[in-house]
Design a protein around this motif. Structure first.
Motif, short mmCIF file in Angstrom:
data_model
loop_
_atom_site.label_atom_id
_atom_site.label_comp_id
_atom_site.label_asym_id
_atom_site.label_seq_id
_atom_site.Cartn_x
_atom_site.Cartn_y
_atom_site.Cartn_z
N ALA A 56 0.70 -1.16 -0.28
CA ALA A 56 0.31 0.20 0.25
C ALA A 56 0.96 1.38 -0.19
N ASN A 57 0.00 2.82 -0.76
CA ASN A 57 0.88 3.67 0.01
C ASN A 57 0.17 4.11 1.02
N VAL A 58 1.40 4.85 1.22
CA VAL A 58 0.29 5.29 2.91
C VAL A 58 1.19 7.16 3.25
N TYR A 68 4.09 10.68 -0.33
CA TYR A 68 3.60 8.71 0.61
C TYR A 68 4.90 8.10 0.82
N ARG A 78 -6.69 2.48 5.57
CA ARG A 78 -7.56 3.23 4.31
C ARG A 78 -7.78 4.78 5.45
N GLY A 125 -5.54 6.97 5.84
CA GLY A 125 -5.40 7.76 4.34
C GLY A 125 -4.05 6.67 3.27
N GLY A 126 -4.37 5.46 3.41
CA GLY A 126 -3.96 4.83 2.17
C GLY A 126 -4.51 4.16 1.77
N GLU A 127 -3.83 4.46 0.63
CA GLU A 127 -4.17 3.67 -1.30
C GLU A 127 -3.75 3.05 -1.76
N GLY A 128 -4.51 2.73 -3.24
CA GLY A 128 -3.09 1.91 -3.97
C GLY A 128 -3.08 0.41 -3.67
N ILE A 129 -3.65 -0.10 -2.16
CA ILE A 129 -4.32 -1.24 -2.08
C ILE A 129 -3.88 -2.49 -2.43
#
Length: 292
Positions: free
Chosen positions: A224-226, A255, A275, A278-282
Motif C-alpha cells: 500500500a501507499n501511505v 507518500y 484506508r 490515508g492509505g491508497e493503492g492497496i
C-alpha cells in the motif's frame, strides 16, 4: 533418494497430494492406479493404506511417511513426528448413549461389571482407560463403532469425530477426549537410516519445503501507499513478520510504499484501518511459500 509412504486413497490422500504439489514436489506417476511415483524428481513415493504407513516406516520399507497421528499412536511403533501438516484434523472421543445418564468417566467407573468399549483403536483405548483407572473390556470392531451400543455389543464407544454430528445422529453423547489427531510427517525414531548424512539433509529440506507452504496458507502479502506522516500509526497496523518494509516512492513525495505479511483472518480489518490512515493503492496477494 528418500522413499516416502503416502496414503493411497480418501481425503487424506487428496490433501497430501495438494500439499506436495504446492511445495514443488508434483506427484508424477504412470497412471491413477500406480503404486509408485516420482515427487518432483526429488523423492520416490509409494502409495499404501494410511493405517499401514506406521509399519512401513518403522520397518524401514519407507524412510518417511504421511499419516494420521491416531494411526501412529495405535501402531505403538517407535516413530517420530517432524511436522504437523494441519489437515485431517479430528478427535478420538469416548461416547455413551444419550439415555444412559453417563456424563463423565467417573460415571463409567461406577458401573459394574466393567463396561464394554467398542472401538477401531483397541490399543489407544486400552491405554486410555488403564491410565484413567477405569476398568473396561475392549471390544475391537472394524468400523461403524457408533452402532455397537444400540446392538448390545458394547456400553460405550471410542470413535473418531470431526464435528460430533455423526455421534449425535446416532444418539450418542461425548464423554471425554482421548486424542486429538491430524496428519503428520513421520520417520522411524531417530530419523531415516541413522548415520546417513545425505538422507538427513534431504529430510530437513523436505520439512522446510512443506512447512513453508503450510505457513503461507494463512498469510497474505499486502502492499500500500501511505502518507509519510502516518507511518508510526501504520506500523501498529502492519506489524508483519519483523515490521513492515518501507520504500520511498520515486517522486519522494508525501507518500511511501509499505509491504507486509499479514494474517488472512484479519485482512478485512487491516485494509479498513489503512484506508482510515490515508492509505491508497492497496494490493493484496496470496503467498505460495514462506520461509522465515
Amino acid at each position: 533418494m528418500l522413499r516416502i509412504a503416502l496414503p493411497n486413497k480418501g481425503r487424506l490422500s487428496e490433501d497430501t497430494r495438494e500439499l506436495f504439489n504446492d511445495a514443488g514436489l508434483e506427484v508424477r506417476s504412470s497412471g491413477e492406479r500406480a503404486l509408485t511415483a516420482s515427487l518432483g524428481g526429488e523423492f520416490e513415493a509409494i502409495f499404501v493404506r494410511a493405517q499401514d504407513i506406521p509399519e512401513f516406516v518403522a520397518d524401514g520399507a519407507a524412510d518417511v511417511g504421511v499419516t494420521g497421528w491416531d494411526l501412529v499412536n495405535e501402531s505403538g511403533r517407535p516413530l517420530t513426528s517432524h511436522l504437523d501438516l494441519g489437515f485431517g484434523r479430528c478427535r478420538l472421543v469416548v461416547a455413551a448413549r444419550e439415555e444412559s445418564g453417563v456424563r463423565t468417566l467417573a460415571d463409567l467407573a461406577r458401573q459394574a461389571p466393567p463396561m464394554r468399549v467398542a472401538t477401531v483403536f483397541p490399543n489407544i483405548t486400552r491405554r486410555f482407560f488403564e491410565n484413567a483407572g477405569v476398568p473396561a473390556d475392549i471390544v475391537p470392531v472394524s468400523g461403524a463403532a457408533e452402532i455397537a451400543p444400540h446392538l448390545g455389543i458394547a456400553d460405550v464407544v471410542v470413535d473418531l469425530t470431526s464435528t460430533g454430528s455423526t455421534l449425535r445422529v446416532n444418539g450418542l453423547r461425548e464423554i471425554d477426549t482421548v486424542l486429538r489427531s491430524s496428519a503428520h510427517l513421520i520417520t522411524a525414531e531417530g530419523g531415516p537410516r541413522q548415520g546417513d548424512a545425505a538422507r538427513r539433509r534431504d529430510l530437513d529440506d523436505l520439512v522446510t519445503a512443506l512447512a513453508s507452504v503450510i505457513r503461507a496458507r494463512g498469510q497474505r502479502y499486502l502492499m500500500a501507499n501511505v502518507p509519510r506522516e502516518a507511518l508510526d500509526a501504520v506500523r501498529g497496523v502492519l506489524p508483519g513478520l519483523n515490521g513492515p518494509t518501507v520504500i520511498d516512492i520515486a517522486d519522494h513525495g508525501r507518500y511511501v510504499a509499505v509491504h507486509a505479511v499479514v494474517s488472512a483472518d484479519t485482512i478485512y480489518r487491516t485494509i479498513s484501518q489503512l484506508r482510515a490512515l490515508g492509505g491508497e493503492g492497496i494490493l493484496v496477494t496470496r503467498i505460495e511459500r514462506l520461509v522465515p
